[in-house]
Design an enzyme around this catalytic site. Structure first.
Site, PDB file in Angstrom:
ATOM      1  N   GLY A  55       0.814  -1.219   0.000  1.00 18.55           N
ATOM      2  CA  GLY A  55       0.000   0.000   0.000  1.00 18.55           C
ATOM      3  C   GLY A  55       0.845   1.265   0.000  1.00 18.55           C
ATOM      4  N   GLU A  58       1.712   1.809  -3.498  1.00 18.95           N
ATOM      5  CA  GLU A  58       0.463   2.171  -4.184  1.00 18.95           C
ATOM      6  C   GLU A  58       0.050   3.606  -3.859  1.00 18.95           C
ATOM      7  OE1 GLU A  58      -1.250  -1.422  -2.442  1.00 18.95           O
ATOM      8  OE2 GLU A  58      -1.825  -2.062  -4.447  1.00 18.95           O
TER       9      GLU A  58
HETATM   10  N1  CAA Z   1       1.842  -3.408   8.786  1.00 16.18           N
HETATM   11  C1  CAA Z   1       1.938  -3.367  10.125  1.00 16.18           C
HETATM   12  N2  CAA Z   1       3.117  -3.235  10.783  1.00 16.18           N
HETATM   13  C2  CAA Z   1       4.234  -3.158  10.033  1.00 16.18           C
HETATM   14  C3  CAA Z   1       4.202  -3.203   8.625  1.00 16.18           C
HETATM   15  C4  CAA Z   1       2.923  -3.327   7.986  1.00 16.18           C
HETATM   16  N3  CAA Z   1       2.785  -3.335   6.655  1.00 16.18           N
HETATM   17  N4  CAA Z   1       5.461  -3.115   8.167  1.00 16.18           N
HETATM   18  C5  CAA Z   1       6.257  -3.020   9.250  1.00 16.18           C
HETATM   19  N5  CAA Z   1       5.521  -3.040  10.375  1.00 16.18           N
HETATM   20  C6  CAA Z   1       5.998  -2.979  11.761  1.00 16.18           C
HETATM   21  C7  CAA Z   1       6.640  -4.273  12.196  1.00 16.18           C
HETATM   22  O1  CAA Z   1       5.659  -5.229  12.576  1.00 16.18           O
HETATM   23  C8  CAA Z   1       7.504  -3.808  13.334  1.00 16.18           C
HETATM   24  O2  CAA Z   1       6.683  -3.630  14.468  1.00 16.18           O
HETATM   25  P1  CAA Z   1       7.134  -4.266  15.915  1.00 16.18           P
HETATM   26  O3  CAA Z   1       8.382  -3.488  16.262  1.00 16.18           O
HETATM   27  O4  CAA Z   1       5.974  -3.942  16.791  1.00 16.18           O
HETATM   28  O5  CAA Z   1       7.395  -5.701  15.671  1.00 16.18           O
HETATM   29  C9  CAA Z   1       7.966  -2.437  12.884  1.00 16.18           C
HETATM   30  O6  CAA Z   1       7.039  -2.018  11.868  1.00 16.18           O
HETATM   31  C10 CAA Z   1       9.356  -2.432  12.270  1.00 16.18           C
HETATM   32  O7  CAA Z   1       9.366  -3.397  11.234  1.00 16.18           O
HETATM   33  P2  CAA Z   1      10.489  -4.546  11.128  1.00 16.18           P
HETATM   34  O8  CAA Z   1      11.003  -4.905  12.469  1.00 16.18           O
HETATM   35  O9  CAA Z   1       9.939  -5.628  10.290  1.00 16.18           O
HETATM   36  O10 CAA Z   1      11.622  -3.740  10.355  1.00 16.18           O
HETATM   37  P3  CAA Z   1      12.741  -4.337   9.378  1.00 16.18           P
HETATM   38  O11 CAA Z   1      13.704  -3.223   9.113  1.00 16.18           O
HETATM   39  O12 CAA Z   1      13.297  -5.592   9.925  1.00 16.18           O
HETATM   40  O13 CAA Z   1      11.978  -4.704   8.018  1.00 16.18           O
HETATM   41  C11 CAA Z   1      10.444  -4.308   6.205  1.00 16.18           C
HETATM   42  C12 CAA Z   1      11.417  -3.692   7.228  1.00 16.18           C
HETATM   43  C13 CAA Z   1      11.228  -5.112   5.180  1.00 16.18           C
HETATM   44  C14 CAA Z   1       9.743  -3.151   5.502  1.00 16.18           C
HETATM   45  C15 CAA Z   1       9.427  -5.200   6.941  1.00 16.18           C
HETATM   46  O14 CAA Z   1       8.861  -4.485   8.025  1.00 16.18           O
HETATM   47  C16 CAA Z   1       8.303  -5.702   6.072  1.00 16.18           C
HETATM   48  O15 CAA Z   1       8.482  -6.585   5.267  1.00 16.18           O
HETATM   49  N6  CAA Z   1       7.092  -5.099   6.265  1.00 16.18           N
HETATM   50  C17 CAA Z   1       5.891  -5.553   5.558  1.00 16.18           C
HETATM   51  C18 CAA Z   1       5.910  -5.146   4.110  1.00 16.18           C
HETATM   52  C19 CAA Z   1       4.665  -5.649   3.422  1.00 16.18           C
HETATM   53  O16 CAA Z   1       4.436  -6.836   3.321  1.00 16.18           O
HETATM   54  N7  CAA Z   1       3.826  -4.730   2.926  1.00 16.18           N
HETATM   55  C20 CAA Z   1       2.583  -5.070   2.262  1.00 16.18           C
HETATM   56  C21 CAA Z   1       1.442  -5.050   3.227  1.00 16.18           C
HETATM   57  S1  CAA Z   1      -0.069  -5.668   2.544  1.00 16.18           S
HETATM   58  C22 CAA Z   1      -0.653  -4.403   1.611  1.00 16.18           C
HETATM   59  O17 CAA Z   1      -0.103  -3.326   1.567  1.00 16.18           O
HETATM   60  C23 CAA Z   1      -1.908  -4.712   0.840  1.00 16.18           C
HETATM   61  C24 CAA Z   1      -2.217  -3.736  -0.233  1.00 16.18           C
HETATM   62  O18 CAA Z   1      -2.085  -3.983  -1.397  1.00 16.18           O
HETATM   63  C25 CAA Z   1      -2.778  -2.452   0.079  1.00 16.18           C
END
Ligand code: CAA
Length: 264
Positions: free
Chosen positions: A115, A118
């Site tokens: 998102g 997006e």
């Molecule tokens: N939603 C909720 N929380 C999120 C998040 C998300 N999309 N992305 C990161 N966070 C949170 C983590 O859970 C973490 O919280 P806690 O400290 O409470 O555990 C905090 O942010 C820091 O994140 P990381 O510890 O994971 O940080 P990192 O540096 O190790 O990794 C990252 C960074 C690669 C961006 C990783 O956080 C990640 O992969 N995030 C998810 C990315 C993702 O899958 N996005 C798509 C979401 S679905 C979507 O968007 C649907 C759509 O089409 C609209």
């Protein structure tokens, strides 16, 4: 207006007519939840309604992320019926993209995933820091883009690259994003906000009605056939020739001075 998940600054950093909106959930990498959406809808409506504000910039707080996607923790417990009946994600386009006729720029300062990517693509254009990382990793969560990724990314960078991004969930760095035409330009990380505000200030200094008209024309290229788009372009051009700013702009050119815009 007071917000909890975003901040809004009008005439940001002394740039007259420029509104800066900042996603402000740095601990969650600015993940986009329902409250962020509600607050952004209000902020964009206020920006659109305020005649003193002529260009907006959207960025993420913290050094790490523009937005790491829709909030996975919020979506985890929802049932398919909730997503379907609420037409989940629909307001991003219907309430923000469609209702914001004035321009806005995404200043992408880090992760722009799912998102987040997006949302950046909903902007009129993207300026990226060297640290920006774009991606549609939804496939890794067992889903797929839901806020326009499969459509806007494909229109921006073409089928082959978009397909590869969506199917592998890999991230694309800023340089590659510029080569692929996803972003307008890449700037050093520390200069991102200043550079984007400067670009926004340039837009805010242009004749306001012509700004909206130019945005409408370029967007028409995505919605219409070439013939239809060319008609829209000519008609909007013709309407602009009746504006006071056209008379002023052409007179100012001939008299070798700066134009003074009325926005009409
Ligand atoms: N939603 C909720 N929380 C999120 C998040 C998300 N999309 N992305 C990161 N966070 C949170 C983590 O859970 C973490 O919280 P806690 O400290 O409470 O555990 C905090 O942010 C820091 O994140 P990381 O510890 O994971 O940080 P990192 O540096 O190790 O990794 C990252 C960074 C690669 C961006 C990783 O956080 C990640 O992969 N995030 C998810 C990315 C993702 O899958 N996005 C798509 C979401 S679905 C979507 O968007 C649907 C759509 O089409 C609209």
């Amino acid at each position: 207006m007071s917000y909890e998940t975003i901040t809004v600054e009008k005439n940001a950093a002394g740039n007259a007519g420029v509104t800066l909106m900042t996603l402000n959930r740095p601990k969650a990498l600015n993940a986009l939840n329902t409250q962020v959406l509600a607050e952004l809808i209000e902020a964009f409506a206020d920006y659109q309604a305020d005649d003193t504000q002529l260009c907006a910039v959207l960025t993420g707080s913290g050094d790490k992320a523009f937005a790491a996607g829709a909030d996975i923790k919020e979506m985890h417990d929802k049932a398919a019926a909730d997503f379907y009946l609420d037409d989940f994600f629909s307001p991003w386009t219907s309430e923000i993209v469609k209702k914001t006729r004035k321009p806005w720029i995404a200043a992408v300062n880090g992760f722009a995933l799912g998102g987040g990517c997006e949302l950046a693509m909903m902007a009129d254009f993207i300026i990226a820091s060297e640290n920006a990382k774009f991606g549609q990793p939804e496939i890794k969560l067992g889903v797929a883009p839901g806020m326009g990724g499969s459509q806007r990314l494909t229109r921006a960078i073409g089928k082959s690259k978009s397909m590869e991004m969506c199917l592998t969930g890999r991230m694309m760095g800023a340089e590659e994003a510029e080569r692929a035409n996803l972003v307008a330009k890449v700037v050093p990380h520390d200069d991102l906000l200043a550079e984007t505000l400067k670009t926004a200030a340039t837009i805010a200094s242009m004749p306001p009605m012509a700004v909206i008209a130019n945005k409408e024309m370029v967007n028409s290229a995505f919605e219409m056939t070439l013939d239809q788009g060319l008609i829209v372009e000519r008609r909007i051009f013709q309407i602009l020739t009746a504006s006071e700013d056209k008379a002023e702009g052409m007179a100012a050119f001939i008299e070798k001075r700066e134009g003074q815009w009325k926005g009409r």
